[in-house]
Design a protein around this motif. Structure first.
Motif, PDB file in Angstrom:
ATOM      1  N   ALA A   1       0.835  -1.207   0.000  1.00 16.46           N
ATOM      2  CA  ALA A   1       0.000   0.000   0.000  1.00 16.46           C
ATOM      3  C   ALA A   1       0.867   1.254   0.000  1.00 16.46           C
ATOM      4  N   LYS A   2       0.278   2.353  -0.467  1.00 16.28           N
ATOM      5  CA  LYS A   2       0.930   3.659  -0.419  1.00 16.28           C
ATOM      6  C   LYS A   2      -0.108   4.742  -0.170  1.00 16.28           C
ATOM      7  N   ARG A   3       0.244   5.672   0.681  1.00 14.69           N
ATOM      8  CA  ARG A   3      -0.558   6.886   0.849  1.00 14.69           C
ATOM      9  C   ARG A   3      -0.095   7.898  -0.178  1.00 14.69           C
TER      10      ARG A   3
ATOM     11  N   TYR B   1      -1.609   8.738   9.540  1.00 12.95           N
ATOM     12  CA  TYR B   1      -1.503   7.659  10.517  1.00 12.95           C
ATOM     13  C   TYR B   1      -1.992   6.347   9.909  1.00 12.95           C
ATOM     14  N   VAL B   2      -3.168   6.370   9.290  1.00  9.70           N
ATOM     15  CA  VAL B   2      -3.717   5.163   8.675  1.00  9.70           C
ATOM     16  C   VAL B   2      -2.769   4.650   7.595  1.00  9.70           C
ATOM     17  N   GLY B   3      -2.223   5.566   6.794  1.00 11.09           N
ATOM     18  CA  GLY B   3      -1.298   5.175   5.738  1.00 11.09           C
ATOM     19  C   GLY B   3      -0.070   4.464   6.278  1.00 11.09           C
ATOM     20  N   HIS B   4       0.512   4.986   7.370  1.00  6.94           N
ATOM     21  CA  HIS B   4       1.703   4.351   7.949  1.00  6.94           C
ATOM     22  C   HIS B   4       1.385   2.949   8.456  1.00  6.94           C
TER      23      HIS B   4
ATOM     24  N   ILE C   1       5.744  12.428  13.453  1.00  5.88           N
ATOM     25  CA  ILE C   1       7.080  11.864  13.666  1.00  5.88           C
ATOM     26  C   ILE C   1       7.486  10.983  12.488  1.00  5.88           C
ATOM     27  N   LEU C   2       6.605  10.073  12.092  1.00  9.24           N
ATOM     28  CA  LEU C   2       6.936   9.152  11.000  1.00  9.24           C
ATOM     29  C   LEU C   2       7.052   9.885   9.665  1.00  9.24           C
ATOM     30  N   SER C   3       6.220  10.893   9.445  1.00  7.63           N
ATOM     31  CA  SER C   3       6.266  11.643   8.186  1.00  7.63           C
ATOM     32  C   SER C   3       7.564  12.428   8.055  1.00  7.63           C
TER      33      SER C   3
END
Length: 281
Positions: free
Chosen positions: A85-87, A113-116, A163-165
């Protein structure tokens, strides 16, 4: 199922989505005959290279239906990469292919968040478990959205996503630098070894060869004269595993336009002889 912190809940992914939609069926084209046409092969790498994504022809009344928006999440529903998957972030006008499913989350849910979570190995393992061991894996939208999402309060979602982005942005910037350096290296190679405009070339005489004019003192030889050639190792599907074993270089590791794709490396547990057999045939 693991326990969650207070105020967190497990929610089926489909309950977080306002749109769950299959993609558009069309043929891809290198010519700019319409919007970009996102396919499974485009979302498997760590980041989408929009420059390499082809185009497709689509009627204006259908284009709006399949047009991707920032924050959409696309998931592969068939083949060996089912569950990848990819956002979608910033992108040119693009529609998505029929082997992808588009998810658009509801208001009040952070799509980053959902994408990660959906891009994680945990999601891939869940999908793999629920599609079985078919020769040609595939999953419908019902399966792809049955994943139990750990959902914290939206404020916590936003903090995790931020943070993740930030790490994603750093990775993407480094990938851009790497691509620029690769292009520089390719240009230097063409200048020096195709056009023969290497440093000091003006003082070198050109002479005839079977391939045309080459610098005096250079030779035309077979690759067998300068290297030892080994065939790769043939393998069976049972020799490949998800974890453990040895890294196994194969055709999927070689980018069509040149370069090495790390995400194509498989894990091999079969028999092998010498180190010359560490690559796949």
């Amino acid at each position: 199922m693991a326990s969650l912190p207070q105020n967190w809940n497990f929610v089926p992914l489909k309950e977080l989505c306002q749109i769950i939609q299959y993609g558009y069926t069309a043929s891809a084209s290198k010519e700019p005959i319409g919007p970009k046409f996102l396919r499974i092969t485009d979302i498997v790498p760590n980041h989408i290279d929009w420059g390499g994504v082809p185009f497709c022809k689509i009627e204006p009344n259908k284009e709006q239906k399949y047009l991707l928006s920032e924050g959409d999440i696309v998931v592969a529903r068939t083949g060996a990469t089912t569950g990848f998957a990819k956002r979608i972030g910033n992108h040119p006008p693009a529609v998505f292919a029929s082997y992808l499913v588009r998810l658009r989350v509801k208001e009040g849910v952070d799509s980053r968040y959902v994408g990660h979570v959906i891009e994680s190995d945990e999601y891939k393992r869940f999908i793999k478990t629920h599609i079985g061991g078919a020769a040609q894996p595939n999953a419908n939208a019902q399966v792809l959205t049955s994943f139990p999402m750990p959902v914290p309060p939206v404020g916590v979602q936003q903090k995790i996503a931020a943070i993740l982005s930030a790490y994603d942005d750093l990775i993407e910037n480094n990938l851009r630098r790497i691509k620029i350096l690769e292009e520089i290296a390719q240009n230097i190679y063409r200048e020096w070894f195709v056009k023969f405009r290497f440093p000091g070339h003006a003082n070198v005489r050109m002479v005839d060869s079977p391939l045309g004019k080459i610098p005096e003192g250079w030779e035309i030889v077979s690759i067998d004269d300068v290297a030892t050639v080994h065939r790769g190792r043939s393998y069976l599907s049972k020799d490949l595993v998800d974890d453990g074993g040895l890294p196994f270089v194969n055709l999927k590791c070689i980018d069509r336009d040149g370069g090495f794709r790390r995400n194509g490396v498989k894990r091999y547990v079969g028999k092998y002889g010498s180190s010359a057999e560490f690559v796949g045939s």
